[in-house]
Design a protein around this motif. Sequence first.
Motif, PDB file in Angstrom:
ATOM      1  N   GLU A 247       0.842  -1.194   0.000  1.00 33.79           N
ATOM      2  CA  GLU A 247       0.000   0.000   0.000  1.00 33.79           C
ATOM      3  C   GLU A 247       0.878   1.244   0.000  1.00 33.79           C
ATOM      4  OE1 GLU A 247      -2.988   0.086   2.988  1.00 33.79           O
ATOM      5  OE2 GLU A 247      -3.839  -1.863   2.437  1.00 33.79           O
ATOM      6  N   TYR A 248       0.363   2.310  -0.627  1.00 35.62           N
ATOM      7  CA  TYR A 248       1.077   3.582  -0.664  1.00 35.62           C
ATOM      8  C   TYR A 248       0.217   4.647   0.013  1.00 35.62           C
ATOM      9  CZ  TYR A 248       4.123   1.313  -4.067  1.00 35.62           C
ATOM     10  OH  TYR A 248       4.996   0.446  -4.685  1.00 35.62           O
ATOM     11  N   THR A 249       0.819   5.357   0.970  1.00 28.34           N
ATOM     12  CA  THR A 249       0.091   6.403   1.694  1.00 28.34           C
ATOM     13  C   THR A 249       0.065   7.681   0.867  1.00 28.34           C
ATOM     14  OG1 THR A 249       2.082   7.241   2.791  1.00 28.34           O
ATOM     15  CG2 THR A 249       0.888   5.432   3.887  1.00 28.34           C
ATOM     16  N   ALA A 250      -0.815   8.593   1.257  1.00 29.03           N
ATOM     17  CA  ALA A 250      -0.878   9.901   0.586  1.00 29.03           C
ATOM     18  C   ALA A 250       0.451  10.631   0.724  1.00 29.03           C
ATOM     19  CB  ALA A 250      -2.012  10.732   1.189  1.00 29.03           C
ATOM     20  N   GLU A 251       1.109  10.459   1.862  1.00 25.15           N
ATOM     21  CA  GLU A 251       2.403  11.111   2.093  1.00 25.15           C
ATOM     22  C   GLU A 251       3.476  10.558   1.137  1.00 25.15           C
ATOM     23  OE1 GLU A 251       5.496  12.021   5.805  1.00 25.15           O
ATOM     24  OE2 GLU A 251       3.920  10.519   6.021  1.00 25.15           O
ATOM     25  N   GLN A 252       3.486   9.235   0.961  1.00 24.54           N
ATOM     26  CA  GLN A 252       4.450   8.634   0.032  1.00 24.54           C
ATOM     27  C   GLN A 252       4.228   9.123  -1.396  1.00 24.54           C
ATOM     28  OE1 GLN A 252       3.450   4.543   1.327  1.00 24.54           O
ATOM     29  NE2 GLN A 252       5.660   4.141   1.333  1.00 24.54           N
ATOM     30  N   LYS A 253       2.965   9.229  -1.780  1.00 22.67           N
ATOM     31  CA  LYS A 253       2.652   9.662  -3.141  1.00 22.67           C
ATOM     32  C   LYS A 253       3.009  11.134  -3.342  1.00 22.67           C
ATOM     33  CE  LYS A 253      -1.454   7.503  -2.911  1.00 22.67           C
ATOM     34  NZ  LYS A 253      -2.790   6.970  -3.291  1.00 22.67           N
ATOM     35  N   LYS A 254       2.805  11.941  -2.322  1.00 19.78           N
ATOM     36  CA  LYS A 254       3.163  13.361  -2.429  1.00 19.78           C
ATOM     37  C   LYS A 254       4.674  13.523  -2.560  1.00 19.78           C
ATOM     38  CE  LYS A 254       2.269  17.732  -2.463  1.00 19.78           C
ATOM     39  NZ  LYS A 254       1.581  18.326  -3.652  1.00 19.78           N
ATOM     40  N   GLU A 255       5.428  12.763  -1.770  1.00 22.58           N
ATOM     41  CA  GLU A 255       6.890  12.818  -1.865  1.00 22.58           C
ATOM     42  C   GLU A 255       7.350  12.403  -3.265  1.00 22.58           C
ATOM     43  OE1 GLU A 255      10.890  11.006   0.337  1.00 22.58           O
ATOM     44  OE2 GLU A 255       8.973   9.947   0.501  1.00 22.58           O
ATOM     45  N   PHE A 256       6.709  11.379  -3.816  1.00 20.38           N
ATOM     46  CA  PHE A 256       7.058  10.932  -5.158  1.00 20.38           C
ATOM     47  C   PHE A 256       6.794  12.036  -6.185  1.00 20.38           C
ATOM     48  CE2 PHE A 256       5.844   9.106  -9.262  1.00 20.38           C
ATOM     49  CZ  PHE A 256       6.982   8.354  -9.542  1.00 20.38           C
ATOM     50  N   GLU A 257       5.661  12.720  -6.063  1.00 16.48           N
ATOM     51  CA  GLU A 257       5.333  13.790  -7.010  1.00 16.48           C
ATOM     52  C   GLU A 257       6.361  14.919  -6.958  1.00 16.48           C
ATOM     53  OE1 GLU A 257       1.322  15.197  -7.625  1.00 16.48           O
ATOM     54  OE2 GLU A 257       0.562  13.567  -6.371  1.00 16.48           O
ATOM     55  N   LEU A 258       6.783  15.294  -5.766  1.00 14.15           N
ATOM     56  CA  LEU A 258       7.782  16.356  -5.635  1.00 14.15           C
ATOM     57  C   LEU A 258       9.091  15.962  -6.298  1.00 14.15           C
ATOM     58  CD1 LEU A 258       7.112  17.406  -1.918  1.00 14.15           C
ATOM     59  CD2 LEU A 258       6.570  18.731  -3.970  1.00 14.15           C
ATOM     60  N   GLU A 259       9.509  14.719  -6.076  1.00 11.03           N
ATOM     61  CA  GLU A 259      10.756  14.248  -6.686  1.00 11.03           C
ATOM     62  C   GLU A 259      10.597  14.098  -8.193  1.00 11.03           C
ATOM     63  OE1 GLU A 259      12.349  10.777  -4.856  1.00 11.03           O
ATOM     64  OE2 GLU A 259      12.702  11.758  -2.931  1.00 11.03           O
ATOM     65  N   LEU A 260       9.424  13.631  -8.631  1.00 12.81           N
ATOM     66  CA  LEU A 260       9.193  13.450 -10.064  1.00 12.81           C
ATOM     67  C   LEU A 260       9.300  14.780 -10.799  1.00 12.81           C
ATOM     68  CD1 LEU A 260       8.413  11.588 -12.418  1.00 12.81           C
ATOM     69  CD2 LEU A 260       6.008  12.056 -11.874  1.00 12.81           C
TER      70      LEU A 260
END
Length: 315
Positions: A247-260
């Motif tokens: 599972e991926y949390t909202a926090e993990q997905k937000k961090e990914f978007e910033l890095e992306l």
Amino acid sequence: SNTSIASLVQSMKFPSIEQFGFSQSLVKMALQCDRQLLFNLNKFDKPGKEENFFYGNLCHEVLDMVYTDFTEPPTADQLESLYDSYIDRLDEDDQLVWCKEQKREYYKTITLVVMGRYFEYYKDDFKFEFEEVEGQFDVSWNDFRLIGKRDGLFRSNKRRLLFEHKTKSTIYEATIVQMLEFDFQNLYYIISNEIDTGTPVDGVLYNIIRKPQSKVGKNETLKAFAERLGQVIDKDPEHYFKRYEVEYTAEQKKEFELELFEKLTRIKQLIDGERKPLKNEGFCFAGYPCDYLKACSQGHMEGYTQRKHISPELA
């Protein structure tokens, strides 16, 4: 040599990114090495590369056809018919010139043996509520165009999960879950779907099909080999078929978007000519030699083939 490689690099241009957008494969390749991306987008390939991906492509295509059209595990005859139809399509496009008859029969044997058992092992998959199978996407995000094709997306127990297929010879079971916690491809596919639909994706069902290491014996027929391989898989199916749900949390997905965003900005600068394509010596031999090691060391593309189109994986 340094002068010639500099001349080689200067002689090549990046195509406009607007032509094809950012696929996850393109982004990962760019992060590994600028020059690898430059050579690949100029359509240069190392000869003999096709076989490296052939078994994986066969399994993916069978998975695509079965999950799209079947509501229960296919029979052996149905599976063979699907397989043959795919091979016929490849032949029509002259994509199997490299694959001689004996090798074709070997790959057909192992694919049918493995995939027949796979669908029986996971017969509950046919209860999944699939939203897409091999779903293509093309979405706009922060002035970047994200493109690709997801293996699958389904609903189960009120959750939306990405369905990602992999064929592997080796599985590092001690660390694979840790790796999946921030897997680039999984998160790229999840974020792109959330942008497109506005609906959260809860995680991934990471589906691994192990590539058999068994070979045909010296005086063994393919029929006998198929029986032997089937017996080996039947003894330990969990060795060949492994799944990990993450599972991926909202926090993990937000961090990914910033890095992306940072990664795509850097790649766009490279493609737009705002910075030079640098080599990454740490990737020249990362487990195995880079396909373009010879080009970088000799400063020319002799011995490489050039495609008519950009690799489907990148475009």
